[in-house]
Design a protein around this motif. Structure first.
Motif, PDB file in Angstrom:
ATOM      1  N   SER A 140      46.972  44.639  46.603  1.00 12.89           N
ATOM      2  CA  SER A 140      46.034  43.530  46.549  1.00 12.89           C
ATOM      3  C   SER A 140      46.694  42.263  46.010  1.00 12.89           C
ATOM      4  O   SER A 140      47.489  42.307  45.082  1.00 12.89           O
ATOM      5  CB  SER A 140      44.843  43.881  45.661  1.00 12.89           C
ATOM      6  OG  SER A 140      43.988  42.771  45.524  1.00 12.89           O
ATOM      7  N   THR A 141      46.346  41.133  46.599  1.00 10.84           N
ATOM      8  CA  THR A 141      46.852  39.848  46.113  1.00 10.84           C
ATOM      9  C   THR A 141      45.790  39.106  45.306  1.00 10.84           C
ATOM     10  O   THR A 141      46.065  38.048  44.763  1.00 10.84           O
ATOM     11  CB  THR A 141      47.271  38.955  47.306  1.00 10.84           C
ATOM     12  OG1 THR A 141      46.148  38.766  48.159  1.00 10.84           O
ATOM     13  CG2 THR A 141      48.422  39.579  48.061  1.00 10.84           C
ATOM     14  N   LYS A 142      44.587  39.683  45.234  1.00 10.55           N
ATOM     15  CA  LYS A 142      43.480  38.996  44.556  1.00 10.55           C
ATOM     16  C   LYS A 142      42.963  39.759  43.340  1.00 10.55           C
ATOM     17  O   LYS A 142      41.837  39.566  42.919  1.00 10.55           O
ATOM     18  CB  LYS A 142      42.344  38.751  45.541  1.00 10.55           C
ATOM     19  CG  LYS A 142      42.777  37.851  46.670  1.00 10.55           C
ATOM     20  CD  LYS A 142      41.669  37.577  47.625  1.00 10.55           C
ATOM     21  CE  LYS A 142      42.222  36.698  48.736  1.00 10.55           C
ATOM     22  NZ  LYS A 142      41.270  36.268  49.674  1.00 10.55           N
ATOM     23  N   GLY A 143      43.743  40.637  42.774  1.00 10.10           N
ATOM     24  CA  GLY A 143      43.317  41.373  41.595  1.00 10.10           C
ATOM     25  C   GLY A 143      42.655  42.690  41.935  1.00 10.10           C
ATOM     26  O   GLY A 143      42.648  43.135  43.071  1.00 10.10           O
ATOM     27  N   GLU A 144      42.102  43.313  40.926  1.00 11.29           N
ATOM     28  CA  GLU A 144      41.495  44.622  41.071  1.00 11.29           C
ATOM     29  C   GLU A 144      40.015  44.499  41.425  1.00 11.29           C
ATOM     30  O   GLU A 144      39.168  44.300  40.561  1.00 11.29           O
ATOM     31  CB  GLU A 144      41.694  45.435  39.799  1.00 11.29           C
ATOM     32  CG  GLU A 144      43.159  45.718  39.533  1.00 11.29           C
ATOM     33  CD  GLU A 144      43.387  46.551  38.290  1.00 11.29           C
ATOM     34  OE1 GLU A 144      42.419  46.808  37.542  1.00 11.29           O
ATOM     35  OE2 GLU A 144      44.526  46.937  38.072  1.00 11.29           O
ATOM     36  N   HIS A 145      39.733  44.608  42.716  1.00 13.41           N
ATOM     37  CA  HIS A 145      38.367  44.520  43.231  1.00 13.41           C
ATOM     38  C   HIS A 145      38.045  45.785  44.013  1.00 13.41           C
ATOM     39  O   HIS A 145      38.923  46.389  44.626  1.00 13.41           O
ATOM     40  CB  HIS A 145      38.206  43.306  44.142  1.00 13.41           C
ATOM     41  CG  HIS A 145      38.273  42.012  43.407  1.00 13.41           C
ATOM     42  ND1 HIS A 145      39.468  41.396  43.112  1.00 13.41           N
ATOM     43  CD2 HIS A 145      37.313  41.225  42.899  1.00 13.41           C
ATOM     44  CE1 HIS A 145      39.230  40.274  42.461  1.00 13.41           C
ATOM     45  NE2 HIS A 145      37.921  40.154  42.309  1.00 13.41           N
ATOM     46  N   ARG A 163      33.916  44.335  47.083  1.00 12.69           N
ATOM     47  CA  ARG A 163      34.737  43.235  46.540  1.00 12.69           C
ATOM     48  C   ARG A 163      34.309  42.777  45.140  1.00 12.69           C
ATOM     49  O   ARG A 163      34.683  41.705  44.704  1.00 12.69           O
ATOM     50  CB  ARG A 163      34.758  42.030  47.487  1.00 12.69           C
ATOM     51  CG  ARG A 163      35.213  42.354  48.880  1.00 12.69           C
ATOM     52  CD  ARG A 163      36.677  42.672  48.907  1.00 12.69           C
ATOM     53  NE  ARG A 163      37.124  42.762  50.284  1.00 12.69           N
ATOM     54  CZ  ARG A 163      37.952  43.673  50.717  1.00 12.69           C
ATOM     55  NH1 ARG A 163      38.457  44.552  49.901  1.00 12.69           N
ATOM     56  NH2 ARG A 163      38.315  43.694  51.974  1.00 12.69           N
ATOM     57  N   VAL A 222      34.453  42.936  41.008  1.00 14.12           N
ATOM     58  CA  VAL A 222      35.539  43.229  40.077  1.00 14.12           C
ATOM     59  C   VAL A 222      35.429  44.701  39.689  1.00 14.12           C
ATOM     60  O   VAL A 222      34.356  45.193  39.350  1.00 14.12           O
ATOM     61  CB  VAL A 222      35.449  42.324  38.828  1.00 14.12           C
ATOM     62  CG1 VAL A 222      36.503  42.718  37.814  1.00 14.12           C
ATOM     63  CG2 VAL A 222      35.612  40.870  39.220  1.00 14.12           C
TER      64      VAL A 222
END
Length: 88
Positions: free
Chosen positions: A68-73, A78, A80
């Motif tokens: 993931s490039t957007k954190g842990e989702h 989607r 958090v």
């Protein structure tokens, strides 16, 4: 010859896909089996629950987070990711 349609009625059918309820949302393998990274099902391939109520193989979720490039989702909604307390 032309046909003129004066009216028409459309119908739809909707149902829950119950058969897919017990599969990992990432790898689509049943929870009774094991994820693609494991060779033996059981304790070596644990499940992890999120507070969002989605469940995944632990290895699948860890790989998802690594890529993931957007954190842990959560992969499903989607939100958090927050790990839920283990079910009893």
């Amino acid at each position: 010859m032309k046909i003129k349609v004066k009216s028409w009625t459309m119908a739809a059918y909707w149902a829950w896909d119950v058969e897919k309820a017990d599969v990992c949302g990432i790898c689509q393998v049943e929870f009774d089996g094991c994820c693609p990274d494991c060779t033996m099902p059981g304790d070596d391939c644990p499940l992890i629950w999120g507070e969002c109520t989605h469940v995944f193989h632990l290895h699948c979720l860890m790989n998802w987070f690594r890529k993931s490039t957007k954190g842990e989702h959560c992969p499903m909604d989607r939100s958090v990711w927050k790990t839920a307390a283990a079910p009893i």
